[in-house]
Write an enzyme that holds these catalytic residues in place. Structure first.
Site, PDB file in Angstrom:
ATOM      1  N   SER A 218       0.821  -1.212   0.000  1.00 48.17           N
ATOM      2  CA  SER A 218       0.000   0.000   0.000  1.00 48.17           C
ATOM      3  C   SER A 218       0.860   1.270   0.000  1.00 48.17           C
ATOM      4  CB  SER A 218      -0.913   0.011   1.230  1.00 48.17           C
ATOM      5  OG  SER A 218      -1.725  -1.138   1.237  1.00 48.17           O
TER       6      SER A 218
HETATM    7  N1  SAM Z   1      -0.829  -4.929   4.098  1.00 50.77           N
HETATM    8  C1  SAM Z   1      -0.122  -5.225   2.871  1.00 50.77           C
HETATM    9  C2  SAM Z   1       1.277  -4.706   2.851  1.00 50.77           C
HETATM   10  O1  SAM Z   1       1.673  -3.989   3.775  1.00 50.77           O
HETATM   11  O2  SAM Z   1       1.996  -5.040   1.910  1.00 50.77           O
HETATM   12  C3  SAM Z   1      -0.870  -4.732   1.655  1.00 50.77           C
HETATM   13  C4  SAM Z   1      -1.660  -5.794   1.149  1.00 50.77           C
HETATM   14  S1  SAM Z   1      -2.431  -5.758  -0.402  1.00 50.77           S
HETATM   15  C5  SAM Z   1      -3.029  -4.142  -0.634  1.00 50.77           C
HETATM   16  C6  SAM Z   1      -3.873  -6.701   0.088  1.00 50.77           C
HETATM   17  C7  SAM Z   1      -3.563  -8.134   0.468  1.00 50.77           C
HETATM   18  O3  SAM Z   1      -4.788  -8.722   0.938  1.00 50.77           O
HETATM   19  C8  SAM Z   1      -3.101  -8.992  -0.694  1.00 50.77           C
HETATM   20  O4  SAM Z   1      -1.878  -9.583  -0.363  1.00 50.77           O
HETATM   21  C9  SAM Z   1      -4.202 -10.029  -0.845  1.00 50.77           C
HETATM   22  O5  SAM Z   1      -3.741 -11.285  -1.270  1.00 50.77           O
HETATM   23  C10 SAM Z   1      -4.756 -10.084   0.563  1.00 50.77           C
HETATM   24  N2  SAM Z   1      -6.119 -10.608   0.696  1.00 50.77           N
HETATM   25  C11 SAM Z   1      -7.194 -10.424  -0.098  1.00 50.77           C
HETATM   26  N3  SAM Z   1      -8.260 -11.086   0.394  1.00 50.77           N
HETATM   27  C12 SAM Z   1      -7.844 -11.703   1.543  1.00 50.77           C
HETATM   28  C13 SAM Z   1      -8.459 -12.538   2.505  1.00 50.77           C
HETATM   29  N4  SAM Z   1      -9.752 -12.894   2.434  1.00 50.77           N
HETATM   30  N5  SAM Z   1      -7.740 -12.988   3.537  1.00 50.77           N
HETATM   31  C14 SAM Z   1      -6.425 -12.650   3.657  1.00 50.77           C
HETATM   32  N6  SAM Z   1      -5.760 -11.886   2.775  1.00 50.77           N
HETATM   33  C15 SAM Z   1      -6.471 -11.406   1.731  1.00 50.77           C
END
Ligand code: SAM
Length: 214
Positions: free
Chosen positions: A63
């Site tokens: 992000s």
């Molecule tokens: N917090 C992260 C970072 O600091 O890099 C940013 C993450 S990215 C914007 C969103 C993440 O949410 C992705 O890695 C995606 O695979 C994960 N995601 C989406 N749906 C999810 C779920 N139901 N459970 C866990 N992770 C999920």
């Protein structure tokens, strides 16, 4: 893993976020300390301290630093609080929260990202409980949480996350369609109801799962 050449850009990012309105000194100090370049591929290291989201594996993103700072600030945590993060991704947001002194639990649905983040956080000395699975269901074994942060865009607020929040706890989550969401904060009241506040428009990758996008 840190390098002197990244110290100045990281301090400059911290000052930029302060000018953009981030006021929580604990959040600013964490951003000023966590080596963001370590969470992205080497080819993008020169852009690590720009205030922008960047690609990571599995078509996901780390992000934008402003968003990380804003979500962290809205969580209103103090050292020792138990926090659940949905969407570990690169592990950067997790590292920022651990740096702030919380007891962090984080869930990622992609096994590859989960594994990479696990190794990296360990290598950098950030301790967090990590799990691979569907974060829309929360992590009931460690509930209730003082704060829950969702770092992917949800169609609705997952009921399991509301249930797993402690009384007085804060849930910070982007809710909307797959292109744009509104950043919400829900605070659990003594009677179990929620006070809802809305903040800025944001654009996260979708939250995929049982209580997310199908
Ligand atoms: N917090 C992260 C970072 O600091 O890099 C940013 C993450 S990215 C914007 C969103 C993440 O949410 C992705 O890695 C995606 O695979 C994960 N995601 C989406 N749906 C999810 C779920 N139901 N459970 C866990 N992770 C999920």
């Amino acid at each position: 893993m840190d390098q002197p050449k990244f110290i100045k850009p990281r301090q400059a990012l911290m000052e930029h976020l302060r000018e953009k309105g981030i006021q929580d000194e604990q959040v600013l100090a964490a951003i000023g300390s966590v080596p963001r370049h370590a969470f992205i591929q080497t080819g993008l290291h020169d852009r690590a301290y720009e205030d922008t989201a960047l690609p990571i594996a599995k078509d996901q993103t780390i992000s934008q630093p402003y968003t990380v700072a804003r979500q962290s600030e809205l969580l209103a945590v103090k050292a020792g609080d138990k926090v659940l993060e949905i969407g570990t991704g690169s592990g950067y947001q997790a590292a920022v929260l651990v740096e702030m002194g919380v007891s962090l639990h984080t869930i990622e649905r992609h096994a590859e990202l989960h594994q990479q983040a696990r190794e990296l956080l360990h290598q950098l000395g950030y301790r967090a409980k990590q799990k691979c699975g569907d974060g829309t269901l929360g992590w009931s074994a460690f509930a209730p949480y003082d704060a829950i942060i969702v770092t992917a865009g949800a169609p609705v607020v997952p009921g399991s996350l509301k249930e797993q929040l402690a009384t007085g706890g804060r849930l910070v989550i982007p809710v909307g369609d797959q292109g744009q969401q509104l950043l919400l904060r829900l605070t659990k009241q003594d009677d179990g109801s929620f006070q809802e506040e809305s903040f800025s428009d944001v654009a996260f990758v979708p939250l995929i799962g049982d209580q997310g996008w199908g």
